[in-house]
Design a protein around this motif. Structure first.
Motif, mmCIF file in Angstrom:
data_model
loop_
_atom_site.group_PDB
_atom_site.id
_atom_site.type_symbol
_atom_site.label_atom_id
_atom_site.label_comp_id
_atom_site.label_asym_id
_atom_site.label_seq_id
_atom_site.Cartn_x
_atom_site.Cartn_y
_atom_site.Cartn_z
ATOM 1 N N GLU A 70 0.725 -0.954 0.075
ATOM 2 C CA GLU A 70 -0.283 -0.348 0.421
ATOM 3 C C GLU A 70 0.695 1.319 0.254
ATOM 4 O OE1 GLU A 70 0.472 -1.352 4.151
ATOM 5 O OE2 GLU A 70 0.241 -1.663 2.205
ATOM 6 N N ARG A 261 -5.290 0.380 -2.669
ATOM 7 C CA ARG A 261 -5.858 1.401 -1.105
ATOM 8 C C ARG A 261 -7.491 1.469 -1.832
ATOM 9 N NH1 ARG A 261 -2.763 4.453 2.807
ATOM 10 N NH2 ARG A 261 -0.552 3.978 2.415
ATOM 11 N N VAL A 263 -7.780 3.122 -5.041
ATOM 12 C CA VAL A 263 -8.280 4.563 -5.678
ATOM 13 C C VAL A 263 -7.846 4.371 -6.762
ATOM 14 C CG1 VAL A 263 -7.346 6.833 -5.166
ATOM 15 C CG2 VAL A 263 -7.008 5.015 -2.954
ATOM 16 N N ARG A 267 -5.926 10.075 -9.720
ATOM 17 C CA ARG A 267 -6.281 10.633 -7.850
ATOM 18 C C ARG A 267 -4.876 10.083 -7.348
ATOM 19 N NH1 ARG A 267 -11.498 9.715 -4.065
ATOM 20 N NH2 ARG A 267 -13.285 10.493 -6.368
ATOM 21 N N LEU A 268 -3.933 9.276 -7.596
ATOM 22 C CA LEU A 268 -2.963 8.932 -7.367
ATOM 23 C C LEU A 268 -1.970 9.640 -7.147
ATOM 24 C CD1 LEU A 268 -2.314 5.686 -5.776
ATOM 25 C CD2 LEU A 268 -2.664 7.874 -4.873
ATOM 26 N N LEU A 298 -0.812 9.916 1.336
ATOM 27 C CA LEU A 298 -1.526 8.768 1.383
ATOM 28 C C LEU A 298 -1.871 8.486 2.449
ATOM 29 C CD1 LEU A 298 0.513 6.138 -1.303
ATOM 30 C CD2 LEU A 298 -1.545 7.457 -1.822
ATOM 31 N N ARG A 301 -4.966 11.451 2.718
ATOM 32 C CA ARG A 301 -5.557 11.259 2.183
ATOM 33 C C ARG A 301 -6.400 9.835 1.704
ATOM 34 N NH1 ARG A 301 -4.444 15.020 -2.962
ATOM 35 N NH2 ARG A 301 -2.945 17.257 -0.973
ATOM 36 N N TYR A 302 -6.201 9.101 1.566
ATOM 37 C CA TYR A 302 -6.598 7.241 1.104
ATOM 38 C C TYR A 302 -6.077 5.998 2.095
ATOM 39 C CZ TYR A 302 -7.427 10.558 -2.761
ATOM 40 O OH TYR A 302 -6.789 11.342 -4.374
ATOM 41 N N LYS A 304 -5.538 2.956 3.892
ATOM 42 C CA LYS A 304 -5.527 1.682 3.184
ATOM 43 C C LYS A 304 -7.131 0.970 4.326
ATOM 44 C CE LYS A 304 -3.811 -2.827 3.272
ATOM 45 N NZ LYS A 304 -2.593 -3.784 3.372
ATOM 46 N N LYS A 305 -7.680 0.373 3.320
ATOM 47 C CA LYS A 305 -9.172 -0.180 3.503
ATOM 48 C C LYS A 305 -9.163 -1.506 4.287
ATOM 49 C CE LYS A 305 -11.737 2.740 0.416
ATOM 50 N NZ LYS A 305 -12.949 2.573 -0.225
#
Length: 306
Positions: A70, A261, A263, A267-268, A298, A301-302, A304-305
């Motif tokens: 990630e 992530r 995403v 966006r990245l 990272l 904003r995003y 890790k799920k």
């Protein structure tokens, strides 16, 4: 009473020593430290980065994010066991380092003393390129590398030493995993990265054999002239602590980080562009991405799920 000349000279020297000790040994360091703390507090204290009240690193020092898909990965490090600021160094291997030192197959390479093997710079680059290619899902091949990720280097033996008919060819960086100890020949289940060279079958290298008289011959192979894996992904910096990677290496990692992530890659990509610094004064150095700073953004904003 007038003092003798030699005593006057020594007293003058002592006074000069005292004055310059105070000026250069006490006053000057205090002034420099004071200016640093007042005007350049962050830089003077190591450019430490904190998150949630905890120190997570320095923007000046690289660190490892290995086995964390990630995150964006840093460039390799030769400092100690990796990114060790107390052992900052390069590998000290140059462009002529293309032949590996074979290890004793009878000794466990994970043992305390190791088995004596040592990779050349070429093999280190080849192995890293192969590993990065597999991790990022791209072609990790490079010129002068075997498909197995070692330096594609042959040792040629000729009748006249440097000239004459080729009598034997050995793949110097591909050790035989099994061989006949009586004849010291690799068994048939082993094969080199190329079957033959100018009509002579290529043998695998055997530990203990003397190949010092072989003519070292790197083989380019059919890898693309411009590899998919950029150079900073396979070589360490001179200090081993470089906190930056090239924009090309960051872009190569986008797809993996985006998947990890959940995403969108666009966006990245925009995030990487935002954290890409230009050349110093517009003409010195190369554009770069600070890996730690990018990974911290990272997480903000995003995250890790799961």
């Amino acid at each position: 009473m007038r003092l003798p000349g030699w005593i006057s000279q020594h007293l003058a020297a002592a006074r000069a020593l005292l004055v310059f000790t105070v000026l250069l040994g006490i006053a000057y360091p205090l002034v420099v430290a004071g200016v640093g703390q007042a005007a350049f507090y962050t830089q003077a204290n190591g450019s430490i980065i904190e998150r949630d009240g905890q120190k997570v690193g320095s923007s000046l020092l690289g660190q490892s994010f290995e086995d964390r898909p990630e995150y964006f990965q840093s460039r390799p490090s030769a400092a100690g066991v990796g990114y060790d600021p107390t052992s900052t160094s390069a590998s000290n291997l140059g462009p002529e380092s293309v032949v590996d030192t074979l290890g004793d197959p009878a000794i466990d390479p994970e043992s305390g003393e190791g088995n004596g093997s040592k990779q050349s710079l070429l093999t280190q680059v080849c192995a890293r390129s192969k590993a990065v290619g597999e991790r990022e899902g791209v072609d990790g091949s490079r010129p002068f590398c075997t498909p197995g990720g070692v330096g594609a280097v042959l040792g040629l033996f000729r009748e006249g030493g440097l000239t004459g008919r080729i009598t034997k060819v050995v793949s110097l960086n591909e050790p035989a995993s099994s061989y006949d100890r009586a004849t010291k020949a690799a068994k048939k289940n082993d094969s080199a990265f190329v079957a033959s060279y100018e009509g002579v079958p290529v043998e695998l290298a055997v530990f203990g054999e003397d190949y010092s008289k072989a003519i070292v011959t790197p083989i380019r192979g059919n890898a693309p002239a411009k590899p998919a894996v950029p150079g900073d992904a396979v070589t360490s910096s001179g200090s081993g602590l470089d906190p930056h990677i090239s924009p090309a290496y960051a872009q190569l990692q986008l797809a993996r980080v985006a998947r990890a992530r959940g995403v969108e890659g666009a966006r990245l990509r925009k995030l990487v562009d935002e954290h890409t610094t230009g050349r110093a004064l517009g003409f010195m150095g190369e554009p770069a991405v600070n890996v730690l700073e990018l990974n911290l953004v990272l997480d903000q904003r995003y995250p890790k799920k799961g």
